[in-house]
Scaffold this active site. Sequence first.
Site, short mmCIF file in Angstrom:
data_model
loop_
_atom_site.label_atom_id
_atom_site.label_comp_id
_atom_site.label_asym_id
_atom_site.label_seq_id
_atom_site.Cartn_x
_atom_site.Cartn_y
_atom_site.Cartn_z
N GLU A 49 0.81 -1.22 0.00
CA GLU A 49 0.00 0.00 0.00
C GLU A 49 0.85 1.27 0.00
O GLU A 49 0.80 2.07 0.95
CB GLU A 49 -0.97 0.00 1.18
CG GLU A 49 -2.03 -1.07 1.06
CD GLU A 49 -3.14 -0.93 2.11
OE1 GLU A 49 -2.91 -0.30 3.15
OE2 GLU A 49 -4.24 -1.47 1.86
N CYS A 70 11.04 16.28 2.78
CA CYS A 70 12.38 16.46 3.35
C CYS A 70 13.34 17.05 2.32
O CYS A 70 12.96 17.33 1.19
CB CYS A 70 12.89 15.12 3.87
SG CYS A 70 13.47 14.04 2.55
N CYS A 89 13.80 15.11 -0.84
CA CYS A 89 12.68 15.30 -1.75
C CYS A 89 12.77 16.66 -2.44
O CYS A 89 12.48 16.78 -3.64
CB CYS A 89 11.36 15.15 -1.01
SG CYS A 89 11.05 13.42 -0.56
N GLU A 142 -6.57 -8.03 -0.60
CA GLU A 142 -6.97 -8.05 0.81
C GLU A 142 -8.44 -7.65 0.94
O GLU A 142 -8.92 -6.77 0.22
CB GLU A 142 -6.19 -7.02 1.62
CG GLU A 142 -4.73 -7.27 1.80
CD GLU A 142 -4.08 -6.14 2.63
OE1 GLU A 142 -4.78 -5.48 3.42
OE2 GLU A 142 -2.87 -5.93 2.47
N GLU A 180 -3.62 -4.05 15.30
CA GLU A 180 -4.50 -4.90 14.50
C GLU A 180 -4.98 -6.15 15.24
O GLU A 180 -5.50 -7.08 14.62
CB GLU A 180 -3.84 -5.24 13.16
CG GLU A 180 -3.89 -4.03 12.24
CD GLU A 180 -3.12 -4.17 10.94
OE1 GLU A 180 -2.39 -5.15 10.79
OE2 GLU A 180 -3.26 -3.26 10.10
N HIS A 209 -8.58 -6.79 14.56
CA HIS A 209 -8.95 -6.88 13.14
C HIS A 209 -9.25 -8.35 12.88
O HIS A 209 -8.48 -9.22 13.27
CB HIS A 209 -7.76 -6.42 12.29
CG HIS A 209 -8.07 -6.21 10.84
ND1 HIS A 209 -8.37 -7.23 9.99
CD2 HIS A 209 -8.11 -5.07 10.11
CE1 HIS A 209 -8.59 -6.73 8.77
NE2 HIS A 209 -8.44 -5.42 8.82
C1 GLA Z 1 -4.11 -2.65 4.87
C2 GLA Z 1 -2.72 -3.26 4.97
C3 GLA Z 1 -2.65 -4.46 5.85
C4 GLA Z 1 -3.51 -4.28 7.08
C5 GLA Z 1 -4.92 -3.95 6.67
C6 GLA Z 1 -5.87 -3.82 7.83
O1 GLA Z 1 -4.83 -3.10 3.81
O2 GLA Z 1 -2.18 -3.57 3.72
O3 GLA Z 1 -1.30 -4.64 6.21
O4 GLA Z 1 -2.99 -3.26 7.86
O5 GLA Z 1 -4.91 -2.73 5.99
O6 GLA Z 1 -7.16 -3.47 7.41
ZN ZN Z 2 11.74 12.86 1.55
#
Ligand code: GLA
Ligand code: ZN
Length: 674
Positions: free
Chosen positions: A151, A158, A161, A310, A358, A361
Amino acid sequence: MIENSKVKKILYGGDYNPEQWPEDIWKEDMRMFRLAKIDIVTLNVFNWAMLQPEENTYNFEKLDKIMNMVRGNGLKVCMATSTAAHPAWMARKYPEILRTEHSGIRRKFGSRHNSCPNSSVYRRYSAALAEGLADRYKSYDNIVAWHVSNEYGGECYCENCEKAFRKWLEEKYVTIEELNKVWNTAFWGHTLYSFEDVVVPNMQSEEFLWDTIRTNFQGISLDYRRFMSDSMLSCFCLEYKALKKHMPDTPVTTNLMGLYKPLDYQKWAEYMDFVSWDNYPSYDTPFSENAMKHDLMRGLKQGKPFALMEQTPGVSNWQTYCTLKRPGVMRLLSYQAVAHGSDTVMFFQMRRSIGACEKYHSAVIDHAGHENTRIFREVAKLGEELEKIGGEILGARAASRAALVIDWDNWWAAEYSAGPTRLIDYKKEIFCYYKAFAENNISVDIIGVKDDLSAYKLVAAPLLYMCKSGFDEKVRSYVADGGCFLTTYFSGYVEEHDLVVTGGYPGKLRDILGIWVEESDAVPEGKQNSFTYKGEVYPATVLCDLLHLEGAQEISSYRSDFYAGMPVLTCNNYKKGRAYYVATRSSDKFYRNLVGDICEKEGIAPLLETPEEVEVSRRENANTIFLFLLNHGEKEAKVPVNRVGIDLLTGKKYDAGDMITLLPKDVAILKQIK
Ligand code: GLA
Ligand code: ZN
């Protein structure tokens, strides 16, 4: 794992972090995975600290063990590179890898997605780790994909950058004169004398916090968004190249996040082998919003299937309310992903962790640790079904006749704009139209301005504030050849540098639409103008354009205020095609009717007639149609079947004209021969 000859079915599994658990638990994991028909695990997402405990030491011992165990248990692997969170020693020794926030504050070690994308240390070590992993595990033929980082997102301001931004600008604009021109720096005497004068646009310079982050110079802020997206993309590319050195045939992806504003995913997708993404709707997300995000992901690679990397089997800890996914909803949302083009169903995560943020979760294996939980039973049942379905649907496409245009530069620019109203909301505007297509059961592709339009009978580009060079020409010839185009208020104002196209709005789209927008009236929240469409009165909110016809025909006009009687909805017959203009924001019902009427006129038929809560989506290959019926409602629904087919889930045969009964949250996948 997409378009990979090793994959014969819809892969089922998800993020698995055995290194966070004692080894005696692993065996139990394997037993439970078998029970749930899990066939893929995503490994190694956050292991940098374990794999490289010191600058010059790598240690793959534990990962070797894990890899051997999962291979021994017949599991496929989506192998991550672990570079989304750097190890503590790196932050201690090289503070330059730490990000600097928009406020100008340099962060300390902590969190994740925490590395400066322009740090040469981060770039060197992340690529080295990716290369080391590929080299070590290249003989494992159960690795079906690489998952770079995790993600990507956020931003950094900084000094690394800042320097890299200057270089990026110099490459793009070559001379400082050109930069001054495109940023319009004569305004407020901001003329720059050299690229060294460029500073990052944050709270210390051009940006400030009002209701949200605002900017004095849209051009600078816009280029910084592009630069940040490119900076992270180049980190991805570095790892991509490193992986390919040792495993050239294994597809590489990174998990995206749907309509994520900071990264230009259309550009990113050009460098990814396949698209994958993480879907986390909240309990009240409309099902058509999920559908829109799936369609966006499918559109990133011109309709190729994507991977659902995911989703949570139950709750997401980070939402305001951790509302449980009701019985059947996880299954329903899994099939919704497949219905819109996913060739996988995957979870975060396989076993619920015991510490940190988490731990609440959901996971396939809960804290209870055994299989006697509602969630595990639902997961196992879906596993069985997916095994039964096998590989039939893999690779099938959508074949839409309507398209919706999304453009990240436009999104950034429209929302940076100071004026005409704070209610400009690109995502919302796009969704108004997407929902209208969805409610008419019309399949729609979400495309970018670089994509080909010729396959479509209707192309809608709402709120196209920035019309980049070349796009107007593309639309002009598309409409001239018989296509139908639709756009809205606040369109065509600026070119790609956010400089206004003079001569009258909507700029280069003016001749295609046959109108001239002279002024635009912002409508404060709670107020409205109105207009009539087919005998019914609809609201006009957000912005009301005051426009003149220059060849277009008026379909409707405003009912009140000093511009009562001026056109609000127009259609221009341009050569063989038509171009519609919607001069304001209206209601869902209006969009549903308008889009339905235009589609009917253009000969775009609904996939099927269904009750309101039953979504229909279609994938097809050379000989077969897969028609997905998804009952999102709380009540049983009956849907008339349009042709002979068999439900892949129940094995039941249907003739044309038969009624199919769907229980609440239930799904049917009708396989029909073309
Ligand atoms: C994201 C991340 C995961 C986890 C989920 C929890 O999608 O990629 O590592 O943290 O959120 O919802
Ligand atoms: Zn930077």
